[in-house]
Design an enzyme around this catalytic site. Structure first.
Site: not given
Ligand SMILES: *Cc1c(COP(=O)(O)O)cnc(C)c1O
Length: 438
Positions: A142, A237, A265
Site C-alpha cells: 500500500y 516507500d 507517520k
C-alpha cells in the site's frame, strides 16, 4: 447501549461507514469500534472509560507513545505563535536538515501533508525525470490511495476483498505493473521484457501493509540492479519504516540505496506530514526550480514540523532502537510461546518494533501467502484481545507497533493478555468455532 455504540450510530449517518478512514470501521472483525477519548503513554481510554494497551499508535506515528511531554511542549510553543502562515519557517528548515542528515540517500526534500501525497508526487517526479509512463509496484503493498497506486494495494482493499477501487480509470491502472513481493526472478523477467519503458519501481523495503513481510536480500538487490540498469528510478516507500527501525530509514540497515524516498507517520509525531526526497539532480525538477508542479496550502505546517522535530530529537538517543528491539522480541517470544502451547497456527512476522500475528499454517512471504491466513480465526482472536484491553489493528493484514512507553511492566501485562486471548481462541476452536454474536 454504550456511549461508543450511541456515537457510532450517529456517525454512520454523517460519514460513510461512520469513519474517516475505512479500516477503522471494524468491518473485518465485527462489532462497534470504540470511540477514543484520550491517550497517555502506551494506553488509550474510550468514551466508556474502558482502557486499552495501544498497539495501533495511530497506525505508526506514535513511536514515543501518546502525549510525549517534549513533543507537546514544542508543538504548543510553536502553535502559540500562529498555526500556519503559508510562508517559509525556521522550524521547517530544522526538520528538513534533520531528515537529510539521517538519510545518506536524501540530499533535498519537499514536505507535503500525507503519505499519499508523498508517493503520488514522487511518482509524478519519476515520470517527468525519465520521460516514461509505466510504474512497477508489488502485490499487497500500500502506497496511499492515489489512482496509480490503488492496484493490488494490500490491507484496506484486501480487508474488504476489493482488490482495486472503482473510479480508477483503466487507462491509469494499465500503466501500473505489479509483481509478487520477494520474487527476484519475476523482477528480472519483467525488466528484460519492458524495462526500458518503466519510469520507476516503488517498494516498501519491509512491507507493512499486507501485514509485516520482511524482504529478502536477493529481491531488494534485484530491484535496485534492474532499475539502475534500465534507467528507471527506485522509490523506497518508508512512510511506515522511516525512523521505526533505526534513526533514519530501514534502507540503511538493508544496504538499499534508492533514488527517491517517501516518508510520513513518525516524522510528523502524530500530526499530518509527508515528505519525499532524494538526490539533488532529481529533486531540482520540482517547481519552482523545475517543471514538475507540486504544491500545498498547509505543507510544512509549523506545528506539524515542531512535533516532528521534537520526536526525532528524542529518538536520536543511542539506546532507543535497541531497547525497542528487546521489548518487542520479549513480547513476540511470549506470544509465540503461547501459540505453541495452545497448538495454534500462529506465525509472527516481525522487524524491530513492528509485527503481525498471522494465523497461518505456512510462512508468510508475499501477498498470496498472506491472504491464505485464517481471517475467521483472527476475527475471533481480535475480539478476545479487545475484551482483554489490547487495542490492535482490526485487520489480519496490518502491522502493530510498540512505543518507547511500552515499558517492561506494560510488556509483561500485555503478554499475559495476549496469552489469555489465545487460550480462549483455542477454546473456541475446540467448541467447533461457533459463530460469535456481533
Ligand atoms: C501509511 C502509508 C502510506 C499512506 O500514508 P497516508 O498518510 O495514510 O496517506 C503509504 N505508504 C506506506 C508504506 C504506508 O505505511
Amino acid at each position: 447501549m454504550s456511549r461508543s455504540e450511541e456515537l457510532y450510530k450517529k456517525a454512520k449517518h454523517i460519514f460513510p461507514g461512520g469513519v474517516s478512514s475505512p479500516v477503522r470501521a471494524f468491518g473485518a472483525v465485527g462489532g462497534t469500534p470504540p470511540f477514543i477519548d484520550r491517550g497517555d503513554g502506551a494506553r488509550i481510554w474510550d468514551v466508556d472509560q474502558n482502557d486499552y494497551i495501544d498497539f495501533v499508535l495511530s497506525y505508526g506515528p506514535h513511536i514515543l507513545g501518546h502525549n510525549d511531554p517534549d513533543v507537546l511542549s514544542l508543538a504548543c510553543d510553536v502553535a502559540r505563535k500562529g498555526l500556519s502562515f503559508g510562508a517559509p519557517t525556521e522550524i521547517e528548515l530544522q526538520l528538513g536538515e534533520m531528515i537529510v542528515s539521517a538519510f545518506p540517500c536524501i540530499e533535498r526534500l519537499r514536505f507535503v501533508n500525507s503519505g499519499t501525497e508523498a508517493t503520488m508526487s514522487a511518482i509524478r517526479l519519476a515520470r517527468a525525470f525519465t520521460g516514461r509512463v509505466k510504474i512497477l509496484k508489488f502485490e499487497g503493498a500500500y502506497h496511499g490511495h492515489a489512482d496509480s497506486l490503488l492496484v493490488k494495494a494490500g490491507s484496506g482493499g484486501a480487508t474488504f476483498g476489493v482488490p482495486d477501487s472503482e473510479g480508477v480509470p483503466d487507462a491509469i491502472a494499465r500503466e501500473t505493473l505489479t509483481l509478487p513481493y520477494n520474487d527476484a526472478q519475476a523482477v528480472r523477467d519483467l525488466f528484460d521484457r519492458e524495462g526500458d519503458s518503466i519510469a520507476c519501481a516503488i517498494v516498501e523495503p519491509v512491507s507493512g501493509n499486507m501485514g509485516v513481510v520482511v524482504s529478502d536480500d536477493e529481491f531488494l538487490r534485484e530491484v535496485r540492479t534492474q532499475t539502475e540498469r534500465h534507467g528507471a528510478l527506485l522509490i523506497a516507500d518508508e512512510i511506515m519504516t522511516g525512523f521505526r527501525q533505526t534513526y533514519g530509514g530501514v534502507q540503511i540497515l538493508l544496504g538499499l540505496e534508492p533514488d527517491l524516498t517517501t516518508l510520513g507517520k513518525i516524522i510528523g509525531g502524530g500530526l499530518p506530514v509527508g515528505a519525499y526526497g532524494g538526490t539533488g539532480d532529481i529533486m531540482k525538477k520540482i517547481a519552482p526550480e523545475g517543471p514538475v508542479y507540486q504544491a500545498g496550502t498547509l505543507s510544512g505546517n509549523p506545528v506539524a514540523m515542531a512535533s516532528g522535530v521534537a520526536t526525532l530529537r528524542k529518538l536520536k538517543t543511542p539506546a532507543t532502537y535497541s531497547i525497542l528491539e528487546e521489548k518487542s522480541r520479549k513480547l513476540a517470544d511470549g506470544i509465540s510461546g503461547a501459540g505453541r502451547a495452545y497448538g495454534l497456527p500462529l506465525r509472527i512476522n516481525r522487524m524491530g518494533s513492528m509485527m503481525t500475528l498471522f494465523f497461518s499454517e505456512n510462512p508468510v512471504t508475499d501477498w498470496s501467502s498472506a491472504r491464505k491466513a485464517d481471517t475467521a480465526l483472527f476475527r475471533h482472536f481480535f475480539q478476545e484481545a479487545l475484551k482483554e484491553g489490547l487495542y490492535l489493528p482490526p485487520s489480519q493484514f496490518e502491522a502493530f507497533f510498540l512505543s518507547t512507553r511500552h515499558d517492561d511492566a506494560i510488556v509483561s501485562e500485555a503478554t499475559e493478555k495476549f496469552q489469555r486471548s489465545l487460550a480462549r481462541t483455542r477454546d473456541w476452536i475446540d467448541r467447533g468455532r461457533p459463530e460469535s454474536r456481533p
